[in-house]
Design a protein around this motif. Structure first.
Motif, short mmCIF file in Angstrom:
data_model
loop_
_atom_site.label_atom_id
_atom_site.label_comp_id
_atom_site.label_asym_id
_atom_site.label_seq_id
_atom_site.Cartn_x
_atom_site.Cartn_y
_atom_site.Cartn_z
N TYR A 1 0.71 -5.52 -1.26
CA TYR A 1 0.59 -5.04 0.12
C TYR A 1 1.52 -5.89 0.97
CZ TYR A 1 -3.48 -2.66 -1.73
OH TYR A 1 -4.30 -1.86 -2.49
N PRO A 2 2.71 -5.38 1.29
CA PRO A 2 3.73 -6.18 1.96
C PRO A 2 3.49 -6.32 3.47
CG PRO A 2 4.58 -4.00 1.52
CD PRO A 2 3.19 -4.03 0.94
N GLU B 1 10.23 -1.79 1.80
CA GLU B 1 10.04 -2.11 3.22
C GLU B 1 11.37 -2.22 3.95
OE1 GLU B 1 6.75 -2.40 4.67
OE2 GLU B 1 6.63 -1.32 2.76
N ALA C 1 8.39 -4.07 -3.88
CA ALA C 1 7.69 -3.66 -2.66
C ALA C 1 8.50 -4.00 -1.42
CB ALA C 1 6.33 -4.36 -2.61
N GLY D 1 -1.27 0.49 -2.15
CA GLY D 1 -0.35 -0.61 -2.39
C GLY D 1 0.81 -0.19 -3.30
N PHE D 2 1.76 -1.10 -3.40
CA PHE D 2 2.95 -0.83 -4.22
C PHE D 2 2.70 -1.31 -5.64
CE2 PHE D 2 6.92 -2.11 -6.21
CZ PHE D 2 7.73 -1.00 -5.97
N THR D 3 3.09 -0.48 -6.61
CA THR D 3 2.96 -0.84 -8.03
C THR D 3 4.22 -0.43 -8.78
OG1 THR D 3 1.93 1.28 -8.62
CG2 THR D 3 0.44 -0.53 -7.99
#
Length: 1009
Positions: free
Chosen positions: A965-966, A900, A896, A953-955
């Motif tokens: 959730y960064p 970003e 994640a 969210g990232f998976t």
């Protein structure tokens, strides 16, 4: 200290890695210096002394001797590197692993080169006195031993270079003679005149191990052998076919027309059906451009299954079967050249043989017992004698017999000199011409066959029956068993790497003929026997005591004067002292097969030097290329089994060969070769060693510039890992070491990984699996250390207070526990193991790193260390399972944060404070007692137990139930550690750094004022 704390530069208070170990290895320039250092240190002698002081168990790799005739190449370099890695790794596991290099100094490889040197001066071998020729061979071999010794040493190979074994040392030659005589006294030495492979170019017999097979174009002919008219029958009863066979001919097919003058029979198979066929029409000269040899009305006897293919070859357009024929009833034929000379006007018998097939040809086999193994066997099986075999080909491969017609006298089978050496000589064309003139050539053409060629001259070899000496494979020896039986039992008792090697060697021994050990050359160990007028050796005819006395006299002479002593000493000097009449004995002047020399090296290189397992009398390992199943592995096995009843080795390891990136064999002619000197000059030998160790050398290894660059990258990563450890351990001493039980769990996990690796690496080295060693260590350095442990602990190493027994740091900063101290303790353990685990593969770089490390006071060289033992308690599977769960979550968080950074929403991971939604409570529980933010390398982190996230969210596809959730971190950025923190928690004296950093700076200030 500055007046304004907020303006202070904190860089001096950081504990950044510091080391003199450079980032670049500079291998081409520095490697020779390390070799010089080891020589000055007398490292090999120190290794032996250290092993003796430890009471280490001896472990012996016996070096297969390369030929002393030219510069080393990439294949020989790889061979020696593999051996060096084996020896070094076994030494570092606590054994006494010695290495004695050696050279094969006799035989064709050297003699052929010396002949070339004389030819360049306008002299043939026959123009040079035998003693002078042998002296030139000895000097030539000595020169190349020195050259190769230096080249092997440049590869970083450690060994007894000052006293290698050489087959041409007088004591070695005497030992070889002793082994030969010992074998002869056992009764397995026999003399025979069966067909063997003969090289006309080199004028000597060759064994299977001295030939290689290549395609070549050859003439193919169909030849008619007219029926002589004799047949089985009692005069009252005639076979049905007799009346139809008048004027018929048996047809044979051969790719060796030159053997027709040596024909003495025609073979058939009782299981094949044959018939008489009549030619009814042939293709016209206008159609073919030439007139076919086949004639309308002639009758040919052929195997039924092959009739059509024979007629097609003869350009017969129409034919008919006449009647079936029993070839046994034909009794005899006439030689197709009977009209040419009385020499050929003799009955040609029909012989039954299982070697005849109807897969190709005509169903009949032209049989020249002087020039074919099957031909010889069927001749002898028919009750005929070897003494009746016609010998019409001389050592030069040319016709020579007083009764041969003038048209054939002196014709060569292949050319033995000049630019066309190895090409077809005059024999084939002249024989075909004579057959055509006699009317017995049915057809001719060209075909491609795969045939034996001399390994050295590259010229084709012929089969030729000459008197030779053999070691019988099937004659019972002193223990009542045959050499074949003893050898097969020894193979069963030997461990092979890879295992398929056993099957290969076993198949070769099961099917091999007697061992041809005589050669008609000058440069070799002589067959030191006297034969009586019946051709029997003194070892079989003299009383045992008298024979042994003669044997000792022969060995003593050669130990004093080398092989020259046998040739130069008059026979009476050996025989007269024993009361033997020199007129009753002849001295044999043939030399031994050079494979016999190398097959006996275990006797003088190991046994006589005392480097052998005293319990088994064996070396631990023989290691060479896979071609040595028919060479050195086999000759050593047979010699040792013949003289001692056991294999000379416990294990056999084989390597493959080097090919280019496309899998093609390397060849100078196509320009795809790479020389080890080129790699050393551009990259360094260490890179070649890494390439060797990183591939599966038991198979063919591919090499190219791109592949070598991959090894360069591997080197860079491993060097940087070691460099980082050296820097992180700046100032380390054992006083700083922290017991395992006082360490954080992350450090204990690293110790667990070291314990795992210790077992895996020892096991891999033990079975010579360097590829696994390198894969394990590359993965450990790149993933476990660089991507995980170093990444996580970098903050503690740089920013936590350091351990100092001379200051109050520990007491003042106890709130931080022992993270930095534990990390450095673990890194010291990691460094020690990496240096020793990698030293067998990377001896130069690990020596350099060792001398920059805290370990340098333990020994004068890293190579004098052993692999460190794993303390009890380091292995912790429960802890490892917990950290596996943590790393599962961390991998999703890292993914994640990478997104970003790529999207430029954050610059570094410390700008983030992710919220991690986790469905599995066990994953959350794994973090108990740990700082998730430290593990993620973020300024904050929150783990939330929930079955799913809020969406968006990232998976990762392969990790269910973890959603990241960064979010960005709150607070201000610490000017020392760059972490974001709540400024309200700051020490008023240090408002711009975290409380941890403030305490560290205070402790630093106490020491530095």
């Amino acid at each position: 200290m500055t007046d304004s704390l907020t303006d202070r530069d904190y860089r001096d208070t950081l504990f950044l890695p510091a080391t003199e170990f450079p980032m670049r290895g500079g291998l081409p320039k520095r490697e020779p210096d390390w070799i010089k250092r080891w020589d000055e240190l007398k490292l090999y002698e120190k290794l032996r002394a250290d092993a003796k002081a430890r009471g280490a168990k001896p472990w012996i790799l016996h070096d297969g001797p390369p030929y002393a005739n030219g510069h080393i190449h990439l294949g020989t370099a790889m061979n020696k590197i593999v051996k060096d890695i084996i020896v070094r790794s076994h030494q570092m596991t606590g054994l006494d692993a010695s290495y004695l290099p050696g050279w094969d100094c006799h035989g064709l490889p050297i003699e052929w080169k010396v002949e070339e040197e004389f030819r360049s001066k306008g002299k043939t071998k026959d123009d040079v006195a035998p003693g002078d020729f042998r002296a030139a061979c000895r000097a030539y071999a000595g020169k190349w031993v020195d050259v190769q010794k230096a080249e092997f040493r440049n590869l970083g190979i450690e060994g007894e270079w000052d006293n290698p074994y050489l087959t041409m040392k007088f004591e070695s030659e005497a030992s070889i003679v002793g082994e030969f005589l010992r074998m002869a006294m056992g009764g397995t030495l026999v003399r025979g005149a069966k067909p063997i492979m003969w090289s006309p170019v080199e004028r000597t017999a060759l064994a299977e191990a001295e030939v290689e097979y290549h395609d070549r174009k050859v003439p193919v002919i169909w030849v008619k052998f007219p029926w002589a008219g004799t047949h089985l029958g009692d005069g009252a009863t005639f076979p049905d076919w007799v009346a139809e066979a008048k004027g018929a001919s048996v047809v044979i097919w051969t790719t060796t027309p030159w053997t027709i003058p040596a024909n003495q029979a025609v073979s058939y198979n009782r299981e094949i059906s044959y018939s008489i066929y009549e030619v009814e029409a042939v293709m016209s000269e206008e159609e073919l451009g030439f007139a076919p040899y086949a004639k309308v009305g002639e009758r040919l006897i052929i195997a039924d299954k092959l009739a059509q293919s024979v007629m097609d070859g003869a350009k017969v357009s129409k034919f008919r079967p006449v009647i079936a024929v029993d070839p046994e009833g034909l009794v005899s034929l006439r030689h197709p050249l009977a009209q040419v000379s009385a020499f050929f006007d003799k009955p040609i018998p029909m012989l039954a043989g299982d070697h005849v097939t109807d897969d190709a040809g005509t169903g009949f086999v032209h049989t020249a017992p002087a020039h074919g193994e099957d031909d010889f066997n069927v001749w002898i099986a028919s009750g005929r004698k070897a003494s009746d075999i016609r010998d019409i080909v001389n050592p030069d491969g040319a016709y020579q017999h007083p009764e041969l017609p003038a048209a054939l006298q002196g014709l060569d089978i292949i050319r033995t000199s000049g630019k066309k050496r190895g090409e077809q000589g005059k024999a084939n064309p002249e024989v075909i011409k004579l057959l055509a003139e006699s009317g017995n050539l049915l057809a001719r053409g060209m075909t491609t066959i795969r045939d034996a060629h001399s390994w050295r001259s590259k010229a084709p070899v012929i089969r030729r029956a000459t008197p030779q000496w053999f070691i019988s494979m099937d004659k019972p020896g002193p223990n009542g068993k045959t050499l074949r039986e003893n050898a097969l039992k020894a193979i069963e008792d030997t461990e092979f790497f890879p295992a398929v090697g056993r099957n290969r060697l076993q198949a070769m021994v099961e099917g091999r003929p007697d061992w041809l050990i005589s050669r008609q050359r000058n440069w070799g160990v002589p067959i030191t026997i006297f034969v009586n007028k019946d051709g029997q050796p003194h070892t079989a005819t003299l009383a045992a005591e008298q024979a042994e006395q003669l044997n000792e006299a022969i060995k003593a002479a050669i130990a004093q004067g080398g092989v020259e002593a046998w040739f130069d000493t008059p026979a009476e000097d050996f025989l007269s002292p024993l009361g033997l009449d020199v007129g009753d004995w002849d001295k044999v002047t043939d030399v031994l097969d050079v494979w016999f020399d190398s097959g006996t090296t275990h006797a003088f290189a190991l046994r006589e030097r005392g480097i052998i397992d005293p319990e088994t009398g064996q070396a631990d390992l023989y290691m060479e290329g896979s071609d040595q199943h028919r060479g050195w592995f086999q000759s050593s096995l047979l010699e040792s089994c013949a003289t001692r009843g056991i294999a000379p080795y416990k294990q056999v390891l084989t390597h493959g060969f080097i090919v280019d990136a496309e899998g093609k064999k390397m060849s100078k002619s196509i320009g795809n070769t790479i020389e080890p000197q080129e790699i050393q000059k551009q990259y360094g030998i260490e890179i070649l060693r890494i390439w060797t160790a990183s591939g599966d050398y038991t198979e063919d290894l591919r090499i190219s510039d791109e592949i070598i660059k991959g090894s360069v990258e591997t080197y860079r990563k491993l060097r940087n890992t070691v460099r980082y450890l050296l820097g992180a351990l700046d100032g380390w001493s054992e006083a700083e070491a922290l017991p395992r039980d006082e360490m954080p769990s992350l450090e204990r996990w690293v110790l667990h990984r070291l314990a795992e690796l210790d077992g895996q690496i020892r096991a891999a080295y033990n079975v010579y699996d360097f590829k696994r060693v390198m894969a394990l260590l590359i993965n450990f350095c790149g993933v476990d250390l660089s991507a995980v442990y170093f990444d996580i602990r970098k903050d503690s190493l740089y920013c936590d207070p350091r351990f100092d027994t001379q200051s109050a740091w520990d007491k003042d900063t106890a709130v931080f526990g022992n993270r930095r101290r534990a990390a450095r303790t673990v890194m010291a353990a990691v460094l020690e193991r990496l240096l020793t685990w990698l030293a067998p593969v990377m001896p130069f770089t690990m020596e350099e790193a060792f001398l920059e490390s805290h370990l340098k006071d333990r020994a004068e060289s890293v190579h004098l260390l052993q692999f460190a033992e794993t303390p009890e308690g380091w292995k912790d599977d429960v802890l490892a399972a917990r950290w596996a769960k943590i790393f599962t979550v961390r991998r999703v968080v890292t993914g994640a944060l990478e997104v970003e950074r790529r999207e430029k929403r954050i610059g570094a991971s410390l700008e983030a404070a992710p919220k991690v939604h986790i469905a599995d409570q066990a994953l959350i529980d794994a973090f108990k007692g740990e700082s998730a933010a430290d593990i993620f390398i973020t300024s904050g982190a929150e783990l939330i137990h929930t079955s799913n996230g809020n969406g968006g969210g990232f998976t990762l596809d392969d990790t269910d139930g973890v959603v990241v959730y960064p979010e960005k971190a709150d607070g201000i950025k610490c000017r020392r550690s760059w972490k974001y923190f709540d400024p309200s928690t700051a020490d008023p004296a240090f408002p711009d750094i975290t409380p941890r950093d403030a305490l560290t700076v205070k402790a630093w200030d106490k020491v530095h004022g």
